[in-house]
Each structure stands twice: as structure tokens, then as C-alpha cells.
Scaffold this motif. Structure first.
Motif, mmCIF file in Angstrom:
data_model
loop_
_atom_site.group_PDB
_atom_site.id
_atom_site.type_symbol
_atom_site.label_atom_id
_atom_site.label_comp_id
_atom_site.label_asym_id
_atom_site.label_seq_id
_atom_site.Cartn_x
_atom_site.Cartn_y
_atom_site.Cartn_z
ATOM 1 N N MET A 109 -30.166 46.491 38.009
ATOM 2 C CA MET A 109 -29.261 46.864 36.947
ATOM 3 C C MET A 109 -28.456 45.652 36.476
ATOM 4 N N GLU A 110 -27.955 44.842 37.430
ATOM 5 C CA GLU A 110 -27.196 43.642 37.050
ATOM 6 C C GLU A 110 -28.077 42.672 36.259
ATOM 7 N N GLU A 111 -29.335 42.539 36.677
ATOM 8 C CA GLU A 111 -30.246 41.641 35.951
ATOM 9 C C GLU A 111 -30.467 42.139 34.527
ATOM 10 N N HIS A 112 -30.584 43.435 34.366
ATOM 11 C CA HIS A 112 -30.758 44.019 33.028
ATOM 12 C C HIS A 112 -29.528 43.727 32.168
ATOM 13 N N ALA A 113 -28.335 43.932 32.725
ATOM 14 C CA ALA A 113 -27.097 43.672 31.986
ATOM 15 C C ALA A 113 -27.001 42.196 31.613
ATOM 16 N N GLU A 114 -27.353 41.321 32.551
ATOM 17 C CA GLU A 114 -27.300 39.889 32.273
ATOM 18 C C GLU A 114 -28.266 39.517 31.147
ATOM 19 N N GLN A 115 -29.457 40.106 31.143
ATOM 20 C CA GLN A 115 -30.430 39.792 30.100
ATOM 21 C C GLN A 115 -29.926 40.236 28.724
ATOM 22 N N LEU A 116 -29.231 41.360 28.645
ATOM 23 C CA LEU A 116 -28.665 41.798 27.363
ATOM 24 C C LEU A 116 -27.621 40.791 26.871
ATOM 25 N N ALA A 117 -26.785 40.298 27.778
ATOM 26 C CA ALA A 117 -25.762 39.306 27.399
ATOM 27 C C ALA A 117 -26.425 37.994 26.969
ATOM 28 N N ILE A 118 -27.464 37.577 27.672
ATOM 29 C CA ILE A 118 -28.181 36.351 27.318
ATOM 30 C C ILE A 118 -28.794 36.483 25.928
ATOM 31 N N THR A 119 -29.468 37.597 25.678
ATOM 32 C CA THR A 119 -30.106 37.822 24.377
ATOM 33 C C THR A 119 -29.064 37.811 23.261
ATOM 34 N N HIS A 120 -27.929 38.450 23.480
ATOM 35 C CA HIS A 120 -26.858 38.474 22.480
ATOM 36 C C HIS A 120 -26.416 37.058 22.130
ATOM 37 N N ASN A 121 -26.213 36.220 23.145
ATOM 38 C CA ASN A 121 -25.767 34.848 22.909
ATOM 39 C C ASN A 121 -26.850 33.976 22.299
ATOM 40 N N GLU A 122 -28.081 34.145 22.724
ATOM 41 C CA GLU A 122 -29.188 33.387 22.117
ATOM 42 C C GLU A 122 -29.307 33.715 20.635
ATOM 43 N N ASN A 123 -29.115 34.978 20.277
ATOM 44 C CA ASN A 123 -29.182 35.388 18.871
ATOM 45 C C ASN A 123 -28.061 34.771 18.042
ATOM 46 N N GLN A 124 -27.000 34.290 18.698
ATOM 47 C CA GLN A 124 -25.905 33.621 18.000
ATOM 48 C C GLN A 124 -26.014 32.100 18.091
ATOM 49 N N GLY A 125 -27.174 31.611 18.526
ATOM 50 C CA GLY A 125 -27.427 30.174 18.524
ATOM 51 C C GLY A 125 -26.976 29.425 19.767
ATOM 52 N N TRP A 126 -26.637 30.134 20.841
ATOM 53 C CA TRP A 126 -26.217 29.489 22.075
ATOM 54 C C TRP A 126 -27.437 29.130 22.924
ATOM 55 N N THR A 127 -27.350 28.013 23.640
ATOM 56 C CA THR A 127 -28.344 27.654 24.646
ATOM 57 C C THR A 127 -27.823 28.160 25.978
ATOM 58 N N ILE A 128 -28.687 28.828 26.733
ATOM 59 C CA ILE A 128 -28.274 29.500 27.964
ATOM 60 C C ILE A 128 -28.808 28.754 29.174
ATOM 61 N N GLU A 129 -27.939 28.608 30.172
ATOM 62 C CA GLU A 129 -28.330 28.042 31.464
ATOM 63 C C GLU A 129 -27.809 28.988 32.542
ATOM 64 N N LYS A 130 -28.745 29.496 33.357
ATOM 65 C CA LYS A 130 -28.344 30.402 34.435
ATOM 66 C C LYS A 130 -27.926 29.579 35.644
ATOM 67 N N LEU A 131 -26.677 29.781 36.085
ATOM 68 C CA LEU A 131 -26.138 28.985 37.181
ATOM 69 C C LEU A 131 -25.786 29.799 38.413
ATOM 70 N N GLY A 132 -25.439 31.041 38.273
ATOM 71 C CA GLY A 132 -24.981 31.820 39.420
ATOM 72 C C GLY A 132 -23.476 31.770 39.547
ATOM 73 N N LYS A 133 -22.989 31.817 40.770
ATOM 74 C CA LYS A 133 -21.553 31.932 41.020
ATOM 75 C C LYS A 133 -20.797 30.690 40.605
ATOM 76 N N PRO A 134 -19.547 30.790 40.165
ATOM 77 C CA PRO A 134 -18.692 31.977 40.129
ATOM 78 C C PRO A 134 -18.867 32.792 38.856
ATOM 79 N N TYR A 135 -19.694 32.362 37.941
ATOM 80 C CA TYR A 135 -19.931 33.143 36.732
ATOM 81 C C TYR A 135 -21.433 33.238 36.547
ATOM 82 N N ASP A 136 -21.837 34.037 35.627
ATOM 83 C CA ASP A 136 -23.249 34.230 35.402
ATOM 84 C C ASP A 136 -23.758 33.105 34.493
ATOM 85 N N PRO A 137 -24.292 33.326 33.320
ATOM 86 C CA PRO A 137 -24.820 32.209 32.515
ATOM 87 C C PRO A 137 -23.741 31.304 31.920
ATOM 88 N N ARG A 138 -24.126 30.069 31.677
ATOM 89 C CA ARG A 138 -23.295 29.139 30.911
ATOM 90 C C ARG A 138 -23.972 28.986 29.559
#
Length: 120
Positions: free
Chosen positions: A1-30
């Protein structure tokens, strides 16, 4: 479920022109876009979005004035338990830009108790 939520947030940001890097703790993507940088904290739940659980590190990271943090909460996520592994889909996305949790909105849920030294 967390992975699904993270993917929705990533897709939202990619659609706004952001480059995504998955880092893990203390936050999810940068997310970066030119000189801009945002850190994303993502929470997912099968129920309503009335509250989420945060770690002390997540709160401290959001309070750090050197960080720009967005909170994404994906609620009401349907989960198909007839598949292996379970499959999450859909949900309602709430996006809190420039998120800084207010102290009055935080409640302690558990404590760590340091045991006294024993003499026996």
C-alpha cells in the motif's frame, strides 16, 4: 500500500516536470527541477485521512528550515486480497505543499522508557 501511495506521488511530480530520486529515510522521494529541490513524505491508508503516523525523524526533517517538504496522503486505497501479493489501486490523494507539522496537531502515541540501572 505504501509503495502504491509513493508511486502516485511520484507520478504527480513527474507530470509537473520534477526529476525524482528515491532515497528512503528520513523522507521518501527527492524531487528536483532546475535549482529547486523538494523532499516528499508519503503516507498511505485503506481508511479515511483523518490522521497519519509520523516518526520523530519525519517531523524533525519537516521542521528543518533547510528542507522544503511536501506531504502526500493517499487514503481510501482499495486492496485486492485475492491476489498474491495483495494489489493496491486507486485512492484519494491529498497534497500538502511546504508542509511543516504544527505542534498542536501532533500527539504522542508511544514513549521510550529508559530503565533504571539495577543493583541486583
Amino acid at each position: 500500500m505504501e509503495e502504491h501511495a509513493e508511486q502516485l506521488a511520484i507520478t504527480h511530480n513527474e507530470n509537473q516536470g520534477w526529476t525524482i530520486e528515491k532515497l528512503g529515510k528520513p523522507y521518501d522521494p527527492r524531487c528536483t527541477r532546475g535549482a529547486e529541490e523538494r523532499h516528499i513524505e508519503v503516507k498511505g491508508t485503506m481508511g479515511a485521512a483523518t490522521s497519519v503516523e509520523l516518526t520523530i525523524n519525519e517531523v524533525l526533517h519537516a521542521w528543518d528550515k533547510g528542507n522544503t517538504v511536501d506531504l502526500y496522503v493517499v487514503s481510501d486505497i482499495p486492496v485486492d486480497t485475492h491476489t498474491e501479493p495483495y494489489t493496491a489501486s486507486g485512492g484519494t490523494v491529498s497534497h500538502y505543499t511546504d508542509w511543516e507539522p504544527a505542534e498542536e496537531d501532533l500527539r504522542p502515541r508511544k514513549y521510550e522508557y529508559r530503565l533504571p540501572e539495577t543493583t541486583a
